[in-house]
Design a protein around this motif. Structure first.
Motif, PDB file in Angstrom:
ATOM      1  N   LEU A  53     -26.205  16.980 -26.358  1.00 31.24           N
ATOM      2  CA  LEU A  53     -25.695  17.259 -27.694  1.00 31.24           C
ATOM      3  C   LEU A  53     -25.892  18.731 -28.044  1.00 31.24           C
ATOM      4  CD1 LEU A  53     -27.186  14.187 -29.615  1.00 31.24           C
ATOM      5  CD2 LEU A  53     -24.846  14.438 -28.775  1.00 31.24           C
ATOM      6  N   THR A  54     -25.091  19.203 -29.002  1.00 29.94           N
ATOM      7  CA  THR A  54     -25.354  20.527 -29.557  1.00 29.94           C
ATOM      8  C   THR A  54     -26.607  20.428 -30.430  1.00 29.94           C
ATOM      9  OG1 THR A  54     -24.068  20.147 -31.566  1.00 29.94           O
ATOM     10  CG2 THR A  54     -22.887  21.039 -29.641  1.00 29.94           C
ATOM     11  N   GLU A  55     -27.186  21.564 -30.750  1.00 29.28           N
ATOM     12  CA  GLU A  55     -28.381  21.576 -31.598  1.00 29.28           C
ATOM     13  C   GLU A  55     -28.094  20.888 -32.937  1.00 29.28           C
ATOM     14  OE1 GLU A  55     -31.342  24.770 -33.868  1.00 29.28           O
ATOM     15  OE2 GLU A  55     -29.664  25.486 -32.659  1.00 29.28           O
ATOM     16  N   GLU A  56     -26.957  21.200 -33.545  1.00 30.46           N
ATOM     17  CA  GLU A  56     -26.634  20.640 -34.864  1.00 30.46           C
ATOM     18  C   GLU A  56     -26.464  19.130 -34.805  1.00 30.46           C
ATOM     19  OE1 GLU A  56     -23.569  21.467 -38.584  1.00 30.46           O
ATOM     20  OE2 GLU A  56     -22.945  22.001 -36.548  1.00 30.46           O
ATOM     21  N   GLN A  57     -25.727  18.636 -33.786  1.00 29.10           N
ATOM     22  CA  GLN A  57     -25.512  17.192 -33.682  1.00 29.10           C
ATOM     23  C   GLN A  57     -26.798  16.453 -33.354  1.00 29.10           C
ATOM     24  OE1 GLN A  57     -21.317  15.960 -33.967  1.00 29.10           O
ATOM     25  NE2 GLN A  57     -23.069  16.265 -35.268  1.00 29.10           N
ATOM     26  N   PHE A  58     -27.651  17.057 -32.534  1.00 31.61           N
ATOM     27  CA  PHE A  58     -28.944  16.456 -32.227  1.00 31.61           C
ATOM     28  C   PHE A  58     -29.773  16.285 -33.492  1.00 31.61           C
ATOM     29  CE2 PHE A  58     -33.480  17.231 -31.363  1.00 31.61           C
ATOM     30  CZ  PHE A  58     -33.770  16.136 -30.560  1.00 31.61           C
ATOM     31  N   ARG A  59     -29.825  17.336 -34.300  1.00 30.89           N
ATOM     32  CA  ARG A  59     -30.645  17.276 -35.513  1.00 30.89           C
ATOM     33  C   ARG A  59     -30.084  16.276 -36.524  1.00 30.89           C
ATOM     34  NH1 ARG A  59     -33.448  23.150 -36.632  1.00 30.89           N
ATOM     35  NH2 ARG A  59     -34.161  23.445 -34.495  1.00 30.89           N
ATOM     36  N   GLU A  60     -28.766  16.248 -36.681  1.00 30.83           N
ATOM     37  CA  GLU A  60     -28.169  15.265 -37.587  1.00 30.83           C
ATOM     38  C   GLU A  60     -28.451  13.846 -37.103  1.00 30.83           C
ATOM     39  OE1 GLU A  60     -26.601  15.585 -40.593  1.00 30.83           O
ATOM     40  OE2 GLU A  60     -27.236  17.689 -40.486  1.00 30.83           O
ATOM     41  N   PHE A  61     -28.431  13.667 -35.794  1.00 30.64           N
ATOM     42  CA  PHE A  61     -28.678  12.352 -35.207  1.00 30.64           C
ATOM     43  C   PHE A  61     -30.095  11.871 -35.538  1.00 30.64           C
ATOM     44  CE2 PHE A  61     -26.527   9.846 -31.717  1.00 30.64           C
ATOM     45  CZ  PHE A  61     -27.289   8.704 -31.904  1.00 30.64           C
ATOM     46  N   VAL A  62     -31.082  12.705 -35.248  1.00 32.49           N
ATOM     47  CA  VAL A  62     -32.466  12.267 -35.471  1.00 32.49           C
ATOM     48  C   VAL A  62     -32.765  12.129 -36.962  1.00 32.49           C
ATOM     49  CG1 VAL A  62     -33.288  13.169 -33.267  1.00 32.49           C
ATOM     50  CG2 VAL A  62     -33.422  14.621 -35.300  1.00 32.49           C
ATOM     51  N   LEU A  63     -32.146  12.964 -37.794  1.00 31.20           N
ATOM     52  CA  LEU A  63     -32.344  12.841 -39.241  1.00 31.20           C
ATOM     53  C   LEU A  63     -31.700  11.558 -39.767  1.00 31.20           C
ATOM     54  CD1 LEU A  63     -31.812  16.561 -40.303  1.00 31.20           C
ATOM     55  CD2 LEU A  63     -33.952  15.254 -40.439  1.00 31.20           C
ATOM     56  N   GLY A  64     -30.596  11.143 -39.143  1.00 30.93           N
ATOM     57  CA  GLY A  64     -29.984   9.866 -39.490  1.00 30.93           C
ATOM     58  C   GLY A  64     -30.892   8.699 -39.151  1.00 30.93           C
ATOM     59  N   LEU A  65     -31.559   8.782 -37.988  1.00 31.12           N
ATOM     60  CA  LEU A  65     -32.514   7.733 -37.601  1.00 31.12           C
ATOM     61  C   LEU A  65     -33.682   7.687 -38.590  1.00 31.12           C
ATOM     62  CD1 LEU A  65     -32.625   8.275 -33.720  1.00 31.12           C
ATOM     63  CD2 LEU A  65     -31.518   6.411 -34.944  1.00 31.12           C
ATOM     64  N   GLU A  66     -34.114   8.853 -39.048  1.00 32.40           N
ATOM     65  CA  GLU A  66     -35.202   8.906 -40.027  1.00 32.40           C
ATOM     66  C   GLU A  66     -34.780   8.262 -41.349  1.00 32.40           C
ATOM     67  OE1 GLU A  66     -37.699  12.027 -42.796  1.00 32.40           O
ATOM     68  OE2 GLU A  66     -36.075  12.760 -41.520  1.00 32.40           O
ATOM     69  N   LEU A  67     -33.531   8.520 -41.761  1.00 35.74           N
ATOM     70  CA  LEU A  67     -33.030   7.996 -43.038  1.00 35.74           C
ATOM     71  C   LEU A  67     -33.031   6.473 -43.101  1.00 35.74           C
ATOM     72  CD1 LEU A  67     -29.905  10.163 -44.013  1.00 35.74           C
ATOM     73  CD2 LEU A  67     -32.054   9.929 -45.280  1.00 35.74           C
ATOM     74  N   ILE A  68     -32.839   5.833 -41.960  1.00 38.28           N
ATOM     75  CA  ILE A  68     -32.772   4.372 -41.918  1.00 38.28           C
ATOM     76  C   ILE A  68     -34.051   3.741 -42.470  1.00 38.28           C
ATOM     77  CG2 ILE A  68     -32.688   2.371 -40.373  1.00 38.28           C
ATOM     78  CD1 ILE A  68     -30.043   3.531 -40.524  1.00 38.28           C
ATOM     79  N   GLY A  69     -35.194   4.377 -42.181  1.00 38.31           N
ATOM     80  CA  GLY A  69     -36.471   3.827 -42.637  1.00 38.31           C
ATOM     81  C   GLY A  69     -37.017   2.740 -41.741  1.00 38.31           C
TER      82      GLY A  69
END
Length: 462
Positions: free
Chosen positions: A283-299
């Motif tokens: 992944l690009t840096e931006e897509q990687f970060r959005e991905f992991v932040l999305g996983l965090e948002l799930i709770g």
């Protein structure tokens, strides 16, 4: 299980494309054939043979034939598979594979197989004929994706250069018009189809020649998933299409890593999100970060396996500042490869976020996890549409059609939809997934496909 209808023992030689997904798929089929007393000689690179040794469940019937992959300009020394190189370098590896022709010719002289199974080695069917053997192109992904880009399906010449606009629409003969590509996917595939892949041939030309020259086509699929596409393929290519069934991996003989098992044991049944994007996706840096932040948002607790994003040596160094502390105790991020099949078998895992590689999708279907799809390359785009729109067994992450961009909310929303057992969509994908898993997990289902496949092989020899 066993094929006792013919006293003559079959001997099959296999030479797969040098990608781990292809190599493992060929080996899985060899394991199933060995249960029917069929001997296979699997040709593969030296170091890779060592890596796959534990997956050879029938060493008395499956013989690994290690070969050296020639050194060619453009790839570093010691490279054996696509997992060792970035995507732009893969055509050089295909050229290196073509340079093994003399070695394979010599091996076939010694092995004297009845049948040769191959995929991207377009020169192998002619070589098999020279040695008195029949040849099969073994398609390890879903047939529909291959037909989507087929020149024959669109009545186009072999050397046609696809445009982005052409590939956004399915072929006119397609059984379903639901399967469509987004702009960025069509752009990617148009480029991939016209990319030189050794010997001055494009990937599309290599596929067309392989299908034209082989005696029959074998597909790792079943009529319950792709019946209409199988009928179309026989009509289009003018030769038999043999279905192996889904060739589900045998039950695991190894055990899950102790640390990982202990961590998963700390969570309730079906509560952990598992995410993996395969051995090649970067992944690009931006897509990687959005991905992991999305996983965090799930709770919810999650376990994710990524290759380091572009420009980073490790995934940890690419994580947003303070992220590790925020997810401590409920999130785990791995660099690269993990024991995927064993993870999916763990009762705590309830959702699988996948890149839609064919092998991963088979494991997803056979698991109890809900399926979330985020395709990254090649056939994965069509695979995702097949699963989400035709079979309706999972939820696809929404991305921008122009460039495929997704943000953290798209990741969160797709997982939330799949995990919501009370919503109409959540209920629908659960029921459809459960029904397909029940069919495919029946032992008689697999045995029936393999029995017919072996019968077809014998008839081909006659």
């Amino acid at each position: 299980m066993g094929d006792n209808n013919n006293d003559k023992s079959l001997h099959i030689a296999m030479y797969p494309w040098l990608a781990m997904g292809h190599l493992k798929s060929f080996l899985e089929l060899a394991n199933k054939l060995a249960q029917n007393h069929i001997h296979t000689s699997l040709i593969l690179p030296h170091k890779t043979a060592l890596k796959l040794a534990s997956d050879n469940h029938h060493p008395s019937l499956i013989t690994f034939i290690p070969i050296t992959i020639p050194q060619v300009e453009g790839i570093p020394p010691g490279v054996e598979t696509t997992a060792d190189v970035p995507l732009p370098v893969e055509p050089f590896l295909m050229a290196a594979m073509d340079m093994t022709q003399e070695t394979i010719d010599s091996l076939l002289t010694r092995l004297k197989p009845d049948i040769v199974l191959c995929d991207f080695a377009h020169w192998l069917p002619e070589m098999a004929r020279k040695h008195g053997a029949k040849s099969l192109y073994y398609l390890t992904t879903y047939l529909m994706g291959t037909l989507y880009i087929s020149a024959q399906a669109r009545n186009l010449p072999i050397n046609h250069q696809y445009t982005e606009a052409e590939l956004m629409e399915p072929p006119p003969c397609f059984p379903s018009q639901l399967i469509r590509l987004k702009t960025h996917e069509a752009r990617y595939l148009a480029s991939a189809c016209s990319m030189p892949c050794g010997g001055g041939m494009t990937l599309l030309e290599r596929l067309i020649v392989s299908f034209r020259e082989c005696d029959a086509i074998a597909v790792k699929s079943c009529k319950e998933m792709e019946g209409a596409y199988c009928d179309l393929a026989e009509e289009m290519f003018g030769k038999p299409v043999f279905l192996t069934g889904p060739v589900c991996p045998d039950p695991s003989v190894s055990t899950l890593d102790d640390h990982l098992n202990a961590w998963l044991n700390g969570f309730g049944r079906g509560s952990v999100i598992y995410c993996a994007l395969g051995s090649e996706c970067v992944l690009t840096e931006e897509q990687f970060r959005e991905f992991v932040l999305g996983l965090e948002l799930i709770g919810m607790p999650f376990l994710a396996a990524f290759k380091p994003p572009t420009g980073y040596n490790t995934t940890e160094s690419a994580l947003p500042e303070g992220f590790t502390e925020k997810i401590r105790g409920r999130g785990m991020i791995y660099d690269g490869w993990v024991q995927q099949k064993l993870i999916l078998e763990h009762p705590s895992v309830g959702c699988f976020v996948t890149h839609c590689g064919a092998g991963s999708l088979t494991e997803a279907i056979m698991s109890l996890s809900q399926i979330v799809m985020i395709p990254q390359a090649v056939d994965q785009f069509c695979n995702a549409r097949l699963m989400s729109l035709e079979l309706k067994i999972g939820v696809e992450v929404e991305t921008r059609t122009e460039d495929g961009f997704y943000d953290r909310h798209a990741i969160k929303n797709a997982i939330s939809k799949a995990m919501d057992s009370e919503s109409d969509l959540g209920k629908e994908v659960r029921i459809n997934h459960s029904n397909l898993r029940r069919i495919m997990s029946c032992k008689r289902f697999e045995e029936s496909y393999l029995s017919i496949f072996i019968k077809n092989l014998r008839q081909l020899l006659e």
